[in-house]
Design a protein around this motif. Structure first.
Motif, PDB file in Angstrom:
ATOM      1  N   LEU A 124     -27.890 -12.571   0.391  1.00 28.26           N
ATOM      2  CA  LEU A 124     -28.190 -13.121  -0.936  1.00 28.26           C
ATOM      3  C   LEU A 124     -27.087 -14.069  -1.406  1.00 28.26           C
ATOM      4  O   LEU A 124     -27.370 -15.102  -2.027  1.00 28.26           O
ATOM      5  N   ASP A 125     -25.832 -13.728  -1.121  1.00 26.95           N
ATOM      6  CA  ASP A 125     -24.720 -14.622  -1.477  1.00 26.95           C
ATOM      7  C   ASP A 125     -24.882 -15.976  -0.796  1.00 26.95           C
ATOM      8  O   ASP A 125     -24.648 -17.021  -1.411  1.00 26.95           O
ATOM      9  N   ARG A 126     -25.288 -15.977   0.478  1.00 31.40           N
ATOM     10  CA  ARG A 126     -25.503 -17.235   1.208  1.00 31.40           C
ATOM     11  C   ARG A 126     -26.647 -18.043   0.580  1.00 31.40           C
ATOM     12  O   ARG A 126     -26.556 -19.254   0.437  1.00 31.40           O
ATOM     13  N   GLU A 127     -27.724 -17.363   0.224  1.00 28.92           N
ATOM     14  CA  GLU A 127     -28.861 -18.056  -0.389  1.00 28.92           C
ATOM     15  C   GLU A 127     -28.487 -18.641  -1.747  1.00 28.92           C
ATOM     16  O   GLU A 127     -28.883 -19.772  -2.066  1.00 28.92           O
ATOM     17  N   LEU A 128     -27.727 -17.900  -2.546  1.00 34.71           N
ATOM     18  CA  LEU A 128     -27.297 -18.417  -3.846  1.00 34.71           C
ATOM     19  C   LEU A 128     -26.379 -19.629  -3.689  1.00 34.71           C
ATOM     20  O   LEU A 128     -26.499 -20.601  -4.436  1.00 34.71           O
ATOM     21  N   LEU A 129     -25.484 -19.565  -2.722  1.00 34.41           N
ATOM     22  CA  LEU A 129     -24.593 -20.701  -2.467  1.00 34.41           C
ATOM     23  C   LEU A 129     -25.387 -21.921  -2.021  1.00 34.41           C
ATOM     24  O   LEU A 129     -25.136 -23.043  -2.471  1.00 34.41           O
ATOM     25  N   ALA A 130     -26.372 -21.726  -1.167  1.00 27.35           N
ATOM     26  CA  ALA A 130     -27.214 -22.837  -0.711  1.00 27.35           C
ATOM     27  C   ALA A 130     -27.971 -23.456  -1.890  1.00 27.35           C
ATOM     28  O   ALA A 130     -28.061 -24.679  -2.003  1.00 27.35           O
TER      29      ALA A 130
END
Length: 80
Positions: free
Chosen positions: A17-23
């Protein structure tokens, strides 16, 4: 399933989820390989990465307006 397994699965989900939010944050800020003038027609390589664009960049997790190892000094520039 042990408590340790449950916690590890939560940690993995949180990282995803952290990766998706950063993207999403980078996309909203205007960064996307699809918007870069250096992107090749094959959509998997570019002037900075002639073989293949690294996953963190193509997925939008890493903002390539900043230097990335192996980019030969070529950074994101928007198409005109």
């Amino acid at each position: 399933m042990s408590i340790k397994d449950v916690i590890e699965s939560w940690d993995e989900e949180e990282r995803r989820l952290d990766r998706e939010l950063l993207a999403m944050k980078n996309w909203n800020a205007g960064f996307s390989c699809s918007k870069c003038k250096h992107l090749d027609k094959n959509d998997v390589s570019c002037a900075a990465f002639p073989d293949v664009i690294p996953e963190d960049i193509i997925a939008g997790v890493f903002d390539h307006r900043k230097s990335f190892p192996g980019d030969h000094g070529i950074l994101f520039e928007p198409k005109e």
